[in-house]
Write a protein that holds these residues in place. Structure first.
Motif, PDB file in Angstrom:
ATOM      1  N   PHE A 137      -8.579   4.249   0.676  1.00  0.00           N
ATOM      2  CA  PHE A 137      -8.201   5.052   1.604  1.00  0.00           C
ATOM      3  C   PHE A 137      -6.890   5.169   1.545  1.00  0.00           C
ATOM      4  CE2 PHE A 137      -8.452   7.116   5.637  1.00  0.00           C
ATOM      5  CZ  PHE A 137      -7.108   6.494   6.344  1.00  0.00           C
ATOM      6  N   VAL A 138      -6.200   4.122   1.146  1.00  0.00           N
ATOM      7  CA  VAL A 138      -4.726   4.214   1.131  1.00  0.00           C
ATOM      8  C   VAL A 138      -4.293   4.232  -0.367  1.00  0.00           C
ATOM      9  CG1 VAL A 138      -2.567   2.840   1.895  1.00  0.00           C
ATOM     10  CG2 VAL A 138      -4.489   2.829   3.232  1.00  0.00           C
ATOM     11  N   GLY A 139      -3.733   5.251  -0.761  1.00  0.00           N
ATOM     12  CA  GLY A 139      -2.942   5.306  -2.006  1.00  0.00           C
ATOM     13  C   GLY A 139      -4.140   5.520  -3.180  1.00  0.00           C
ATOM     14  N   GLN A 140      -5.334   5.289  -2.942  1.00  0.00           N
ATOM     15  CA  GLN A 140      -6.443   5.630  -3.786  1.00  0.00           C
ATOM     16  C   GLN A 140      -6.093   4.602  -5.334  1.00  0.00           C
ATOM     17  OE1 GLN A 140      -7.736   9.570  -4.519  1.00  0.00           O
ATOM     18  NE2 GLN A 140      -8.096   9.875  -2.507  1.00  0.00           N
ATOM     19  N   PRO A 141      -6.123   3.337  -5.037  1.00  0.00           N
ATOM     20  CA  PRO A 141      -5.874   2.705  -6.226  1.00  0.00           C
ATOM     21  C   PRO A 141      -6.524   2.635  -7.417  1.00  0.00           C
ATOM     22  CG  PRO A 141      -6.402   1.378  -4.584  1.00  0.00           C
ATOM     23  CD  PRO A 141      -6.438   2.606  -3.858  1.00  0.00           C
ATOM     24  N   THR A 142      -6.209   2.630  -8.625  1.00  0.00           N
ATOM     25  CA  THR A 142      -7.207   2.525  -9.797  1.00  0.00           C
ATOM     26  C   THR A 142      -7.627   1.429 -10.209  1.00  0.00           C
ATOM     27  OG1 THR A 142      -5.491   2.747 -11.295  1.00  0.00           O
ATOM     28  CG2 THR A 142      -6.358   4.820 -10.529  1.00  0.00           C
ATOM     29  N   GLY A 143      -7.203   0.111  -9.623  1.00  0.00           N
ATOM     30  CA  GLY A 143      -7.709  -1.169  -9.989  1.00  0.00           C
ATOM     31  C   GLY A 143      -7.156  -1.899  -8.632  1.00  0.00           C
ATOM     32  N   LEU A 144      -7.639  -3.213  -8.528  1.00  0.00           N
ATOM     33  CA  LEU A 144      -7.652  -3.993  -7.443  1.00  0.00           C
ATOM     34  C   LEU A 144      -7.265  -5.309  -7.984  1.00  0.00           C
ATOM     35  CD1 LEU A 144     -10.351  -3.207  -4.957  1.00  0.00           C
ATOM     36  CD2 LEU A 144      -7.925  -2.558  -4.798  1.00  0.00           C
ATOM     37  N   GLY A 145      -6.087  -6.143  -7.437  1.00  0.00           N
ATOM     38  CA  GLY A 145      -5.621  -7.257  -7.696  1.00  0.00           C
ATOM     39  C   GLY A 145      -6.041  -8.576  -6.548  1.00  0.00           C
ATOM     40  N   ILE A 146      -6.591  -9.529  -7.310  1.00  0.00           N
ATOM     41  CA  ILE A 146      -6.880 -10.809  -6.526  1.00  0.00           C
ATOM     42  C   ILE A 146      -6.344 -11.988  -7.005  1.00  0.00           C
ATOM     43  CG2 ILE A 146      -9.137 -11.068  -7.480  1.00  0.00           C
ATOM     44  CD1 ILE A 146     -10.376 -11.719  -4.964  1.00  0.00           C
TER      45      ILE A 146
ATOM     46  N   PRO B  93       0.752  10.682 -10.163  1.00  0.00           N
ATOM     47  CA  PRO B  93      -0.629  10.362 -10.007  1.00  0.00           C
ATOM     48  C   PRO B  93      -1.258   9.922 -11.383  1.00  0.00           C
ATOM     49  CG  PRO B  93      -0.097  12.634  -9.922  1.00  0.00           C
ATOM     50  CD  PRO B  93       0.968  12.141 -10.054  1.00  0.00           C
ATOM     51  N   GLN B  94      -0.752  10.156 -12.566  1.00  0.00           N
ATOM     52  CA  GLN B  94      -1.492   9.767 -13.889  1.00  0.00           C
ATOM     53  C   GLN B  94      -1.326   8.142 -14.191  1.00  0.00           C
ATOM     54  OE1 GLN B  94       1.557  11.447 -13.514  1.00  0.00           O
ATOM     55  NE2 GLN B  94       2.919  10.651 -14.884  1.00  0.00           N
ATOM     56  N   ILE B  95      -0.387   7.757 -13.434  1.00  0.00           N
ATOM     57  CA  ILE B  95      -0.120   6.267 -13.634  1.00  0.00           C
ATOM     58  C   ILE B  95      -1.095   5.215 -12.929  1.00  0.00           C
ATOM     59  CG2 ILE B  95       1.639   4.442 -13.435  1.00  0.00           C
ATOM     60  CD1 ILE B  95       3.858   6.246 -13.726  1.00  0.00           C
ATOM     61  N   ASP B  96      -1.576   4.473 -13.932  1.00  0.00           N
ATOM     62  CA  ASP B  96      -2.608   3.336 -13.284  1.00  0.00           C
ATOM     63  C   ASP B  96      -1.939   2.536 -12.018  1.00  0.00           C
ATOM     64  OD1 ASP B  96      -5.048   1.722 -13.321  1.00  0.00           O
ATOM     65  OD2 ASP B  96      -4.062   0.375 -14.729  1.00  0.00           O
ATOM     66  N   ARG B  97      -2.641   2.617 -11.093  1.00  0.00           N
ATOM     67  CA  ARG B  97      -2.158   2.011  -9.735  1.00  0.00           C
ATOM     68  C   ARG B  97      -3.068   0.841  -9.315  1.00  0.00           C
ATOM     69  NH1 ARG B  97      -2.525   7.060  -9.416  1.00  0.00           N
ATOM     70  NH2 ARG B  97      -4.325   7.070  -7.712  1.00  0.00           N
ATOM     71  N   ILE B  98      -2.540  -0.476  -9.446  1.00  0.00           N
ATOM     72  CA  ILE B  98      -3.181  -1.650  -9.046  1.00  0.00           C
ATOM     73  C   ILE B  98      -2.846  -2.332  -7.856  1.00  0.00           C
ATOM     74  CG2 ILE B  98      -4.179  -3.848  -9.796  1.00  0.00           C
ATOM     75  CD1 ILE B  98      -3.597  -2.926 -12.781  1.00  0.00           C
TER      76      ILE B  98
ATOM     77  N   LEU C 225      -7.128  -5.039   8.100  1.00  0.00           N
ATOM     78  CA  LEU C 225      -5.997  -3.908   8.224  1.00  0.00           C
ATOM     79  C   LEU C 225      -6.291  -2.816   7.470  1.00  0.00           C
ATOM     80  CD1 LEU C 225      -2.928  -6.037   9.123  1.00  0.00           C
ATOM     81  CD2 LEU C 225      -4.468  -5.095  10.698  1.00  0.00           C
ATOM     82  N   ASN C 226      -6.896  -2.977   6.109  1.00  0.00           N
ATOM     83  CA  ASN C 226      -6.927  -1.996   5.217  1.00  0.00           C
ATOM     84  C   ASN C 226      -8.406  -2.225   4.376  1.00  0.00           C
ATOM     85  OD1 ASN C 226      -6.578   0.055   3.339  1.00  0.00           O
ATOM     86  ND2 ASN C 226      -5.129  -1.050   2.004  1.00  0.00           N
TER      87      ASN C 226
ATOM     88  N   ALA D 210       1.005  -1.224  -0.195  1.00  0.00           N
ATOM     89  CA  ALA D 210       0.161   0.102  -0.037  1.00  0.00           C
ATOM     90  C   ALA D 210       0.769   1.187  -0.011  1.00  0.00           C
ATOM     91  CB  ALA D 210      -1.009  -0.012   1.290  1.00  0.00           C
ATOM     92  N   ALA D 211       2.106   1.108   0.485  1.00  0.00           N
ATOM     93  CA  ALA D 211       2.895   2.186   0.625  1.00  0.00           C
ATOM     94  C   ALA D 211       3.389   2.711  -0.720  1.00  0.00           C
ATOM     95  CB  ALA D 211       4.144   1.825   1.620  1.00  0.00           C
ATOM     96  N   SER D 212       3.599   1.649  -1.340  1.00  0.00           N
ATOM     97  CA  SER D 212       4.024   1.865  -2.732  1.00  0.00           C
ATOM     98  C   SER D 212       2.995   2.390  -3.819  1.00  0.00           C
ATOM     99  CB  SER D 212       4.464   0.345  -3.625  1.00  0.00           C
ATOM    100  OG  SER D 212       4.991   0.641  -4.806  1.00  0.00           O
ATOM    101  N   ILE D 213       1.739   2.189  -3.596  1.00  0.00           N
ATOM    102  CA  ILE D 213       0.823   2.673  -4.299  1.00  0.00           C
ATOM    103  C   ILE D 213       0.650   4.038  -3.869  1.00  0.00           C
ATOM    104  CG2 ILE D 213      -1.834   2.521  -4.651  1.00  0.00           C
ATOM    105  CD1 ILE D 213      -0.359   0.155  -6.081  1.00  0.00           C
ATOM    106  N   THR D 214       0.661   4.422  -2.632  1.00  0.00           N
ATOM    107  CA  THR D 214       0.751   5.852  -2.074  1.00  0.00           C
ATOM    108  C   THR D 214       1.784   6.713  -2.623  1.00  0.00           C
ATOM    109  OG1 THR D 214      -0.276   4.890  -0.024  1.00  0.00           O
ATOM    110  CG2 THR D 214       0.578   6.963  -0.052  1.00  0.00           C
ATOM    111  N   ARG D 215       2.787   6.039  -2.663  1.00  0.00           N
ATOM    112  CA  ARG D 215       4.217   6.907  -3.132  1.00  0.00           C
ATOM    113  C   ARG D 215       3.875   7.185  -4.843  1.00  0.00           C
ATOM    114  NH1 ARG D 215       7.561   2.427  -0.711  1.00  0.00           N
ATOM    115  NH2 ARG D 215       7.828   3.113   1.330  1.00  0.00           N
TER     116      ARG D 215
END
Length: 239
Positions: A174-183, A153-158, A168-169, A142-147
């Motif tokens: 809330f953390v890093g405002q990802p533009t996609g989620l991985g599962i 900020p223009q780069i897609d963040r999954i 925990l999250n 999550a820290a990497s996504i936030t950084r």
């Protein structure tokens, strides 16, 4: 559904090597995925593990070896030797194709902390890809996504989410405002409702069996990381 070659064409060639990506990029697929770490002299290299023992003829931690030291080892096979691949070299390969995407996974924790994201951004800027929509950053951190949100900020963040993050999250935006989620495939099989959750695109890893590829497609997965990208693309094309 977008097919992504996990660590290059890793089912046929040594993972994350030049030949693995060369062969993957020749396929009619969406793109390729790579892991990146920093050497002791600050070079971003395409290596998954924190140590090189499994994937090379050498031993030791990536972060304790310079690029020159890593170049001494064979990351391929005895008959087809391969040097360690840098992110710079991979970006040059991707740039040769107008329609191939690259998914860059930052590996954490590591002692260089935010320097990894800063180096990724610098390399993208150098290659003229900093604002290219074909570039995606993915990470379990999550820290990497936030950084990345802070510095590019223009780069897609999954954000690749682990099972314990629902406690925990619990709110991904809330953390890093990802533009996609991985599962992972295993988690998705147990809880299909997580696919497309929070209205975000879903990246799924690592899906190789034909039945799982079809299931992921039917469940609305957006991006599929697989070790058999050619087979997956052919299977999906037959629908």
């Amino acid at each position: 559904m977008k097919v992504i070659a996990h660590r290059g064409l890793s089912s046929l060639y040594p993972e994350l090597t030049e030949i693995a990506f060369e062969k993957a990029l020749e396929l009619d697929i969406h793109g390729v995925e790579t892991d990146v770490r920093l050497t002791s002299d600050g070079v971003a290299v395409c290596i998954h593990d924190p140590v090189i023992d499994r994937v090379s003829t050498g031993r030791g931690r990536v972060s304790e070896r310079s690029l020159a030291q890593l170049r001494r080892y064979n990351f391929g096979t005895p008959l087809r030797p391969q040097q360690v691949l840098t992110l710079d070299e991979l970006l040059e390969m991707v740039r040769a194709y107008d329609d191939r995407h690259i998914y860059i996974e930052t590996k954490h924790p590591l002692r260089f902390a935010r320097m990894l994201e800063e180096q990724v951004v610098l390399r993208l800027k150098y290659h003229g890809l900093l604002h290219d929509p074909r570039v995606h950053l993915i990470s379990f951190s999550a820290a990497s996504i936030t950084r990345m949100r802070e510095i590019a900020p223009q780069i897609d963040r999954i954000h690749l989410r682990r099972h314990w993050e629902r406690w925990l999250n619990p709110v991904p935006n809330f953390v890093g405002q990802p533009t996609g989620l991985g599962i992972s495939l295993d988690r998705a099989r147990k809880n299909p409702g997580m696919i497309g959750s929070f209205g975000l695109p879903t990246y799924m890893w690592t899906v190789d069996r034909a039945s799982d590829i079809r299931w992921a497609r039917d469940m609305g997965v957006d991006m599929l990381a697989t070790n058999v990208p050619g087979r997956a693309a052919a299977l999906l094309a037959r629908r």
